[in-house]
Scaffold this motif. Structure first.
Motif, mmCIF file in Angstrom:
data_model
loop_
_atom_site.group_PDB
_atom_site.id
_atom_site.type_symbol
_atom_site.label_atom_id
_atom_site.label_comp_id
_atom_site.label_asym_id
_atom_site.label_seq_id
_atom_site.Cartn_x
_atom_site.Cartn_y
_atom_site.Cartn_z
ATOM 1 N N PHE A 100 31.455 44.574 54.598
ATOM 2 C CA PHE A 100 32.133 43.309 54.958
ATOM 3 C C PHE A 100 32.013 42.266 53.943
ATOM 4 C CE2 PHE A 100 30.413 44.390 59.589
ATOM 5 C CZ PHE A 100 31.779 45.121 59.972
ATOM 6 N N ILE A 101 31.014 42.357 52.869
ATOM 7 C CA ILE A 101 30.984 41.549 52.004
ATOM 8 C C ILE A 101 31.929 41.954 51.057
ATOM 9 C CG2 ILE A 101 29.522 40.499 50.125
ATOM 10 C CD1 ILE A 101 27.332 40.795 52.110
ATOM 11 N N GLY A 102 31.752 43.481 50.401
ATOM 12 C CA GLY A 102 32.441 43.765 49.222
ATOM 13 C C GLY A 102 34.081 43.822 49.455
ATOM 14 N N VAL A 103 34.895 44.211 50.679
ATOM 15 C CA VAL A 103 36.126 44.276 50.592
ATOM 16 C C VAL A 103 36.900 42.912 50.598
ATOM 17 C CG1 VAL A 103 38.072 45.046 52.180
ATOM 18 C CG2 VAL A 103 36.085 46.364 51.857
ATOM 19 N N PRO A 104 36.357 42.029 51.289
ATOM 20 C CA PRO A 104 37.088 40.628 51.126
ATOM 21 C C PRO A 104 36.977 40.055 49.754
ATOM 22 C CG PRO A 104 35.702 40.661 53.170
ATOM 23 C CD PRO A 104 35.581 41.822 52.475
ATOM 24 N N CYS A 105 35.636 40.454 48.921
ATOM 25 C CA CYS A 105 35.549 39.898 47.664
ATOM 26 C C CYS A 105 36.665 40.591 46.840
ATOM 27 C CB CYS A 105 34.100 40.213 47.246
ATOM 28 S SG CYS A 105 32.863 39.140 48.026
ATOM 29 N N LYS A 106 36.674 41.865 47.049
ATOM 30 C CA LYS A 106 37.563 42.568 46.091
ATOM 31 C C LYS A 106 39.140 42.091 46.120
ATOM 32 C CE LYS A 106 36.608 46.788 47.755
ATOM 33 N NZ LYS A 106 36.480 48.237 48.090
ATOM 34 N N ILE A 107 39.513 41.933 47.467
ATOM 35 C CA ILE A 107 40.919 41.271 47.641
ATOM 36 C C ILE A 107 40.980 39.716 47.107
ATOM 37 C CG2 ILE A 107 42.523 40.590 49.555
ATOM 38 C CD1 ILE A 107 41.411 42.613 51.024
ATOM 39 N N ALA A 108 40.118 39.138 47.284
ATOM 40 C CA ALA A 108 39.817 37.504 46.769
ATOM 41 C C ALA A 108 39.827 37.722 45.326
ATOM 42 C CB ALA A 108 38.671 36.885 47.090
ATOM 43 N N LEU A 109 39.069 38.574 44.667
ATOM 44 C CA LEU A 109 39.017 38.597 42.844
ATOM 45 C C LEU A 109 40.409 39.095 42.711
ATOM 46 C CD1 LEU A 109 37.375 38.744 40.326
ATOM 47 C CD2 LEU A 109 36.723 41.342 40.993
ATOM 48 N N LEU A 110 41.110 40.097 43.127
ATOM 49 C CA LEU A 110 42.263 40.448 42.711
ATOM 50 C C LEU A 110 43.375 39.432 42.790
ATOM 51 C CD1 LEU A 110 44.214 42.872 41.745
ATOM 52 C CD2 LEU A 110 44.372 43.688 44.172
ATOM 53 N N ALA A 111 43.536 38.760 44.067
ATOM 54 C CA ALA A 111 44.286 37.636 44.122
ATOM 55 C C ALA A 111 44.194 36.671 42.909
ATOM 56 C CB ALA A 111 44.209 37.035 45.402
ATOM 57 N N TYR A 112 42.808 36.203 43.064
ATOM 58 C CA TYR A 112 42.443 35.178 41.843
ATOM 59 C C TYR A 112 43.131 35.662 40.426
ATOM 60 C CZ TYR A 112 39.746 32.679 38.517
ATOM 61 O OH TYR A 112 39.212 31.823 37.417
ATOM 62 N N ALA A 113 42.774 36.777 39.854
ATOM 63 C CA ALA A 113 43.192 37.446 38.904
ATOM 64 C C ALA A 113 44.870 37.263 38.779
ATOM 65 C CB ALA A 113 42.713 38.979 38.596
ATOM 66 N N MET A 114 45.646 37.622 39.760
ATOM 67 C CA MET A 114 46.836 37.598 39.741
ATOM 68 C C MET A 114 47.443 36.304 39.419
ATOM 69 S SD MET A 114 47.597 40.939 39.582
ATOM 70 C CE MET A 114 49.546 40.547 39.342
ATOM 71 N N VAL A 115 46.739 35.275 40.139
ATOM 72 C CA VAL A 115 47.296 33.877 39.988
ATOM 73 C C VAL A 115 47.097 33.366 38.579
ATOM 74 C CG1 VAL A 115 46.780 31.470 40.809
ATOM 75 C CG2 VAL A 115 46.888 33.371 42.495
ATOM 76 N N VAL A 116 45.738 33.788 38.114
ATOM 77 C CA VAL A 116 45.561 33.471 36.676
ATOM 78 C C VAL A 116 46.456 34.024 35.734
ATOM 79 C CG1 VAL A 116 43.898 33.443 34.835
ATOM 80 C CG2 VAL A 116 42.906 33.185 37.014
ATOM 81 N N ALA A 117 46.903 35.373 36.025
ATOM 82 C CA ALA A 117 47.812 35.800 34.912
ATOM 83 C C ALA A 117 49.243 35.213 35.079
ATOM 84 C CB ALA A 117 47.983 37.338 35.642
ATOM 85 N N GLN A 147 49.911 32.143 35.683
ATOM 86 C CA GLN A 147 49.820 30.819 35.264
ATOM 87 C C GLN A 147 50.025 30.685 33.688
ATOM 88 O OE1 GLN A 147 46.094 29.123 36.396
ATOM 89 N NE2 GLN A 147 46.979 28.482 38.503
ATOM 90 N N SER A 148 49.897 31.678 33.199
ATOM 91 C CA SER A 148 50.118 31.526 31.725
ATOM 92 C C SER A 148 50.948 32.488 31.176
ATOM 93 C CB SER A 148 48.739 31.956 31.122
ATOM 94 O OG SER A 148 48.186 33.002 31.457
ATOM 95 N N HIS A 149 51.590 33.413 31.986
ATOM 96 C CA HIS A 149 52.441 34.537 31.533
ATOM 97 C C HIS A 149 53.577 34.534 32.349
ATOM 98 C CE1 HIS A 149 48.945 35.332 29.301
ATOM 99 N NE2 HIS A 149 49.622 36.150 28.467
ATOM 100 N N SER A 150 54.912 34.757 32.014
ATOM 101 C CA SER A 150 56.349 34.955 32.800
ATOM 102 C C SER A 150 56.308 36.283 33.246
ATOM 103 C CB SER A 150 57.289 34.273 31.984
ATOM 104 O OG SER A 150 57.686 35.188 31.082
#
Length: 418
Positions: free
Chosen positions: A155-172, A174-177
């Motif tokens: 319950f804790i880990g799955v939402p955290c994994k999805i949120a971490l992945l989404a955050y990583a892609m947003v960061v990616a 933002q700085s690369h086309s």
């Protein structure tokens, strides 16, 4: 269908797809993308994944339909071709050792992440091998003694994994086309053969494809089993591989731990990576323990001891550096597991030799030569053939050998009756 089977057949296509999707949202799924992008352009990574995962989806769907029709799990279906004892041993070797290796990979990821946190925030040079060993043992204890509480970890880990992945892609992005990623080219010296990449994708989810009857047998209909398997595997597997490839390009490293260490809020990112590895690894230890229990012919009461043994062995693999040999491990999976699917599919769909052996009427000591010989031939093909297409050849050879042996036996039986 009996009333008990009605209760079991409770999964629709969406429910089954959700199970596979949850399994695919994991650290190893990112690994396959970051590993392939080291030697292939981005477009070829996606194409290799599409071909490889589609091959898995084919035998996964055929097994799933058989599971729905017979309401049997993987071992029970395989018992028709291998015999009850043979199915326990073959699946115990192929699946048990594979899950053991995945436990080591996940423990190594968690250990490397923890060591990096200790270095970054506390200036303590914690050895990665020691962190991997200790965290692996801790995860093993969770599987042995705290399995009933694993759902809370998910319950804790799955939402955290999805949120971490989404955050990583947003960061990616933002700085690369997107153009930079789409036009990426690997270093010529690191180039991977395309067919070898397809084989790695097959090996990556071959275990899940072979054990699909364990879950698909609860599907309401054959259509639900097929649709749920295909929708649960291909989009999520391709999406995770693409994310791993994108992150590797952006961060200019193929080490998933290093990728997250270079992101903003690295401590939080690495902590979530540890939790992500933990949630998946508990299931690896539990399933590997079950396979080992069957392989050793231990009674069900010794399941905890088998899980304990599996966890210790997996932790030792993590400490010994299995993460540094991830590609070789994938190739090993490709060799041992897919031929099992070739035998099961041929027995049920092609040879007309399927005879239910599982359940309460199954023999615990019966061995059947045809299935074991066919699997061994498929395994030998994959080990001896150097061409990357051996991934598919292993499945085909195992199915072909089983078909010929089954036909020979049928002809012999007809001759004796005549």
């Amino acid at each position: 269908m009996s009333s008990s089977e009605d209760k079991e057949a409770s999964l629709g296509s969406l429910g089954l797809a959700t199970i596979w999707f949850g399994g695919m949202v994991s650290v190893p799924s990112l690994f396959i993308g970051s590993t392939l992008i080291a030697g292939l352009p981005f477009k070829e990574v996606i194409l290799a994944g599409l071909i490889g995962f589609s091959i898995v989806a084919v035998f996964m769907s055929l097994e799933s339909v058989a599971a729905v029709e017979q309401r049997m799990n993987t071992v029970e279906l395989a018992s028709s071709a291998f015999g009850r004892g043979g199915a326990n041993v073959v699946l115990g070797i192929a699946l048990g050792l594979s899950l053991l290796g995945w436990f080591g990979v996940q423990s190594a990821v968690a250990g490397a992440s923890f060591a990096r946190i200790m270095q970054m925030y506390f200036a303590l040079p914690a050895p990665v091998w020691l962190c991997s060993l200790l965290l692996g043992l801790l995860m093993m204890l969770t599987a042995v003694f705290g399995f009933r509480h694993v759902k809370w970890l998910n319950f804790i880990g799955v939402p955290c994994k999805i949120a971490l992945l989404a955050y990583a892609m947003v960061v990616a992005f933002q700085s690369h086309s997107w153009e930079l990623i789409a036009n990426y080219q690997p270093e010529p010296a690191r180039r991977i053969d395309f067919l070898a990449a397809v084989g790695m994708c097959i090996g990556f989810f071959s275990v899940g494809g072979v054990v699909s009857p364990d879950y698909a047998r609860h599907a309401r209909t054959r259509t639900d089993a097929v649709v749920g398997s295909v929708l649960g595997l291909i989009p999520s597997a391709l999406g995770m591989a693409a994310c791993g490839a994108v992150l590797a390009i952006v961060q200019q490293t193929y080490d998933i731990v290093e990728i997250y260490a270079r992101m903003g809020m690295p401590g939080l990112a690495l902590s979530v990576l540890i939790v992500a590895a933990w949630t998946t690894n508990v299931m690896n230890a539990y399933s590997s323990g079950l396979a080992l229990n069957g392989l050793l012919h231990w009674p069900p009461a010794r399941r905890r001891l088998a899980t304990l043994l599996a966890g210790v062995l997996g932790s030792v693999l993590a400490a010994s550096g299995i993460l540094d040999h991830f590609t070789n491990f994938l190739m090993l999976l490709t060799a041992t597991v897919p031929p099992v699917a070739g035998v099961i599919v041929c027995d049920y769909w092609l040879a007309g030799s399927y005879r239910p052996v599982g359940g309460s009427n199954g023999s615990g000591s019966e061995w059947k030569r045809n299935g074991i010989v066919a699997w061994a031939c498929g395994l030998a093909t994959m080990m001896l053939v150097e061409h990357p297409i051996h991934s598919v050849l292993g499945i085909v050879v195992a199915a072909a050998v089983y078909y010929l042996l089954a036909r020979e036996r049928r002809d012999l039986s007809r001759g004796q009756r005549a």
